[in-house]
Design a protein around this motif. Sequence first.
Motif, PDB file in Angstrom:
ATOM      1  N   GLN A   1       0.827  -1.202   0.000  1.00  0.00           N
ATOM      2  CA  GLN A   1       0.000   0.000   0.000  1.00  0.00           C
ATOM      3  C   GLN A   1       0.865   1.257   0.000  1.00  0.00           C
ATOM      4  OE1 GLN A   1      -3.592  -0.061  -0.062  1.00  0.00           O
ATOM      5  NE2 GLN A   1      -3.093   2.020  -0.699  1.00  0.00           N
ATOM      6  N   THR A   2       1.940   1.231   0.804  1.00  0.00           N
ATOM      7  CA  THR A   2       2.829   2.401   0.847  1.00  0.00           C
ATOM      8  C   THR A   2       3.564   2.571  -0.474  1.00  0.00           C
ATOM      9  OG1 THR A   2       3.132   1.960   3.211  1.00  0.00           O
ATOM     10  CG2 THR A   2       4.635   3.527   2.195  1.00  0.00           C
ATOM     11  N   TRP A   3       3.969   1.464  -1.062  1.00  0.00           N
ATOM     12  CA  TRP A   3       4.634   1.522  -2.366  1.00  0.00           C
ATOM     13  C   TRP A   3       3.692   2.123  -3.416  1.00  0.00           C
ATOM     14  CZ3 TRP A   3       6.323  -3.455  -5.471  1.00  0.00           C
ATOM     15  CH2 TRP A   3       7.100  -3.069  -6.573  1.00  0.00           C
ATOM     16  N   GLN A   4       2.447   1.690  -3.381  1.00  0.00           N
ATOM     17  CA  GLN A   4       1.466   2.214  -4.333  1.00  0.00           C
ATOM     18  C   GLN A   4       1.251   3.713  -4.119  1.00  0.00           C
ATOM     19  OE1 GLN A   4      -2.624   0.931  -3.793  1.00  0.00           O
ATOM     20  NE2 GLN A   4      -2.926   0.736  -5.993  1.00  0.00           N
ATOM     21  N   ASP A   5       1.318   4.171  -2.863  1.00  0.00           N
ATOM     22  CA  ASP A   5       1.111   5.587  -2.543  1.00  0.00           C
ATOM     23  C   ASP A   5       2.390   6.410  -2.676  1.00  0.00           C
ATOM     24  OD1 ASP A   5      -1.510   4.927  -2.000  1.00  0.00           O
ATOM     25  OD2 ASP A   5      -1.191   4.716   0.157  1.00  0.00           O
ATOM     26  N   LYS A   6       3.442   5.815  -3.243  1.00  0.00           N
ATOM     27  CA  LYS A   6       4.731   6.497  -3.459  1.00  0.00           C
ATOM     28  C   LYS A   6       5.369   6.928  -2.149  1.00  0.00           C
ATOM     29  CE  LYS A   6       3.127   8.280  -7.915  1.00  0.00           C
ATOM     30  NZ  LYS A   6       2.952   9.476  -8.786  1.00  0.00           N
ATOM     31  N   GLY A   7       5.238   6.083  -1.116  1.00  0.00           N
ATOM     32  CA  GLY A   7       5.816   6.395   0.187  1.00  0.00           C
ATOM     33  C   GLY A   7       7.031   5.561   0.526  1.00  0.00           C
ATOM     34  N   VAL A   8       7.611   4.861  -0.455  1.00  0.00           N
ATOM     35  CA  VAL A   8       8.794   4.022  -0.237  1.00  0.00           C
ATOM     36  C   VAL A   8      10.009   4.727  -0.830  1.00  0.00           C
ATOM     37  CG1 VAL A   8       9.883   1.798  -0.711  1.00  0.00           C
ATOM     38  CG2 VAL A   8       7.437   1.907  -0.199  1.00  0.00           C
ATOM     39  N   TYR A   9      11.118   4.718  -0.057  1.00  0.00           N
ATOM     40  CA  TYR A   9      12.369   5.336  -0.490  1.00  0.00           C
ATOM     41  C   TYR A   9      13.477   4.289  -0.449  1.00  0.00           C
ATOM     42  CZ  TYR A   9      10.128   9.911   0.073  1.00  0.00           C
ATOM     43  OH  TYR A   9       9.299  10.991  -0.032  1.00  0.00           O
ATOM     44  N   THR A  10      14.491   4.465  -1.274  1.00  0.00           N
ATOM     45  CA  THR A  10      15.660   3.597  -1.244  1.00  0.00           C
ATOM     46  C   THR A  10      16.891   4.427  -0.908  1.00  0.00           C
ATOM     47  OG1 THR A  10      17.026   2.066  -2.528  1.00  0.00           O
ATOM     48  CG2 THR A  10      15.979   3.853  -3.739  1.00  0.00           C
ATOM     49  N   ARG A  11      17.753   3.852  -0.046  1.00  0.00           N
ATOM     50  CA  ARG A  11      18.981   4.552   0.329  1.00  0.00           C
ATOM     51  C   ARG A  11      20.032   4.302  -0.748  1.00  0.00           C
ATOM     52  NH1 ARG A  11      20.491   3.646   6.364  1.00  0.00           N
ATOM     53  NH2 ARG A  11      20.907   1.521   5.618  1.00  0.00           N
ATOM     54  N   LYS A  12      20.587   5.379  -1.260  1.00  0.00           N
ATOM     55  CA  LYS A  12      21.483   5.285  -2.408  1.00  0.00           C
ATOM     56  C   LYS A  12      22.753   4.504  -2.098  1.00  0.00           C
ATOM     57  CE  LYS A  12      19.895   9.727  -4.287  1.00  0.00           C
ATOM     58  NZ  LYS A  12      20.278  11.118  -4.672  1.00  0.00           N
ATOM     59  N   SER A  13      23.207   4.553  -0.860  1.00  0.00           N
ATOM     60  CA  SER A  13      24.491   3.932  -0.524  1.00  0.00           C
ATOM     61  C   SER A  13      24.446   2.415  -0.537  1.00  0.00           C
ATOM     62  CB  SER A  13      24.958   4.422   0.847  1.00  0.00           C
ATOM     63  OG  SER A  13      23.986   4.073   1.842  1.00  0.00           O
ATOM     64  N   ASP A  14      23.371   1.822  -0.027  1.00  0.00           N
ATOM     65  CA  ASP A  14      23.310   0.356   0.061  1.00  0.00           C
ATOM     66  C   ASP A  14      22.057  -0.246  -0.579  1.00  0.00           C
ATOM     67  OD1 ASP A  14      21.399   1.205   1.822  1.00  0.00           O
ATOM     68  OD2 ASP A  14      22.422   0.496   3.630  1.00  0.00           O
ATOM     69  N   GLY A  15      21.127   0.585  -1.089  1.00  0.00           N
ATOM     70  CA  GLY A  15      19.941   0.065  -1.757  1.00  0.00           C
ATOM     71  C   GLY A  15      18.851  -0.396  -0.817  1.00  0.00           C
ATOM     72  N   PHE A  16      18.983  -0.161   0.511  1.00  0.00           N
ATOM     73  CA  PHE A  16      17.954  -0.582   1.448  1.00  0.00           C
ATOM     74  C   PHE A  16      16.708   0.308   1.282  1.00  0.00           C
ATOM     75  CE2 PHE A  16      19.610  -3.495   4.927  1.00  0.00           C
ATOM     76  CZ  PHE A  16      20.532  -4.095   4.079  1.00  0.00           C
ATOM     77  N   PHE A  17      15.550  -0.292   1.637  1.00  0.00           N
ATOM     78  CA  PHE A  17      14.272   0.405   1.475  1.00  0.00           C
ATOM     79  C   PHE A  17      13.761   0.894   2.823  1.00  0.00           C
ATOM     80  CE2 PHE A  17      14.534  -2.491  -2.128  1.00  0.00           C
ATOM     81  CZ  PHE A  17      14.240  -1.645  -3.180  1.00  0.00           C
TER      82      PHE A  17
END
Length: 645
Positions: A62-78
Amino acid sequence: MMRILLLVLASLCLPFLAHADNLQPILQDHQKVIAKPSRKTVAPAFEALVASGLPSIPEFLQTWQDKGVYTRKSDGFFFYGSKSDGAIQFIDIDTGAALTNVDEKAFKQIKPNGGVRKAIAAALVPFGLSDPDLNRRRDAVQAIAQNMTAAQLPQLRASIDGETDPALRARKVQLSNYLAARFDQNPPDRIAAINAMARDLSVEGRAVLSQILETELVVSETLPSTNVAKRLAVGTDLSSEEAYALLVTHQGLPARLLQNDIRLALEAHIENAQVGGVPIHNLNETEKRLNAYDRLAENNLVPARITDTDITTALQTYGLYQVYIEPNAEITEAAKAAQTSVQTRVGVNQFFDLSLDAISLASIYFLAAVGLAITFGVMGVINMAHGEFIMMGAYTGYVVQQIVPDYTIALMIAFPLAFFVTFGAGVAMERLVIRWLYNRPLETLLATFGVSIALQQLAKNIFGTQARPLTSPAWLDGAWIINDVVQISYIRIAIFVLALLFLGLLLFILNKTRLGLEVRAVTQNPRMAASMGINPDRIKMMTFGLGSGIAGIAGVAIGLFAKVTSEMGSDYIVQSFMTVVVGGVGNVWGTLAGAVMIGTFQKGVEWLNPSNTLAAQTYMILFIILFIQFRPKGIIALKGRAAGD
C-alpha cells in the motif's frame, strides 16, 4: 560439548531466521526491480512478497502504491518516508524505528507508474478481502469483479465465512459462484455453479456464461474430436465466398483472383500485341481475358485461377466447425441451458421495463393534457397557449428554488404557487381574449396561438434563452433498481404518484362537489344548465382557470427532468391535443386512456427502432389519424353537447 554444538547450529541458522521474519531481505533479492519498477518486470517480486506470508506485506504494498517508499542510495535498502513539518521522516520497514540525523539527499523516492500501481492493486486483493476496513474489502471485491482469474477462487472462498457485512458477503458469494463456474477444477462443482446462474439476470453473469460458451473456428476434413458447437452451413450461416475465404486463411488454399489481379498479370505478359496468343484488342470481354489468363497458367507463367468448381470442391472437402474452447461437453450443455433460461427471463423483464417506461410516459402526458381536456370539453376552445402555462409553472418552480435553498420545501411551495399563478393567468386570458371568441374556433385558435408566442417572448425577456435548472431534491435522485434489466428513476415514480393524486382529486371535484356538478351540466347542455340557474360564463371562467392551474403544476413536475426554457411548452402541446382527441374530449377517464395508449404506442415504436425517436413521433401521428377514422369521438365519448359536436 553438546551445548557448544547447539550454539554453533543456532548461530548458523540465525541469518535464515532473520530472512524469514524480515521483509528487507526479500526486497533486496529484487532490489533493482522494486527500485525501478515496470509492469513487465515486477511480477517475480510480487510473487515472492505474497509467497512469504509476512504480515507486513500489505502495508508495504500500500505504501509503495502511494509512493511512500524510499531507497537509500548507498546500500539500496528500502525505508518508509512520510513528510512532517516540511521534512521527510524515514522509518525502518522491519522495526518501525525512525532514522535520525539523516540527509534527505541520500535517499531516492520510488515512483511507480500507473501500470505498476494497477499491478500493486491486484497484488493487494488477497490481503484486502479480509482487511478490517470495510472500504478496503469492498475495493478488493471490486478488483476481483473487474479481472477474474482462477487464483482468486480459493482466496475469495476463504474470506466468505468471516465477512460481517451482509451486502458484501452476498457479493462475495456471487463472485465466488462466477469464479467457480469458470475455473473450478471439479466438473460437478462447475456445473452446479452454472445451474445456479440460470436465474441471474446481471450483466456479469451473462458475460460469464458467454465466456464459458466461447468458440473458435476449426477447419477439418473430418468431424473434430473436440467439443463441437455446430457445423457452419454454407448458404445459411455464411456465403460460399465467405466460406472459401476462411479456407484460404486457415488451410492456406490459394485465394481467388480479383479482376484487377488478372488485368495486371495480362499486362505483364504482353508480347507482340498478344497475351497467351490472344490479340490485345480482343481482351475487352471478360471471357476472353479469362481464357488468355488460363493459357498463361497452362504455361506456368502465372498461378492457376480458382474457379467456381474449385471452390465447390474445396467446400465439399473441408468442413467449417465452431468448437467450444471449453473441452467438457457437460459443462457447455449446462451453460447453454442456463443461458437460454437467462435470455427468457431477460426478455420478460425487458417487457416489464418497457411497460414501466410506457406508464411513466403516460403519466407525463396525462398531467400535461388533463387541464386541456377539461377546458376543451367544457368550452370547446382550442387553446394553443396551453403549453405556455406548463412553461409558466416550470419557471415558477425555478424562481421559488432561487429564494428557498431547501429543494424539498421549495417544491412544497412551488406546486400550489404554480397553480395559483397559472390559474390567475388562465382566468385573465379567458376574460380578456377567450370569452369574446366563443363559437368561433378558427379565431380562437389564432388568438391563443398569438398569446402563446407573446408568452414565449416574455419568458425570453425575463429569463433569457438558456435553459434554467429546476433541481429535484436529493431523495429523488437515482433510480429504483429491481434488477439489472428493470429500473425506473425516482422522479418518474413521483410523477406517476402525482398523476394518480390528480386523477383522484379531479374525479372528486367533478363528481362530489357543486362545482363539478355545474361543470358537468354545462358540458352536456349549457342552455339547460343556464335555465336551472347556473351561470355558464362563470363556470367557463373557473374551468379555464382550473385547467390552466393544473397545467402549471404539470410544468413543475415536468421541469424536474426536462429542460426549462421558453419553448418547453411546444414539446408537449401536440401530445396534449393528441391525448385529448384520442381519449375523448372533456372526459378525465378518456384522457387517462388516451395517455396510456399514446405512451404505450410511442415506447413500443422506440423499442423497435431505438436509434430514431423522430420515427416514433411520425408513426404515432399516423396511428392516431387511423384511429380517429374508426372512432372519431375518442375512446370514451361524452353524452350531450359533446356527443352532438
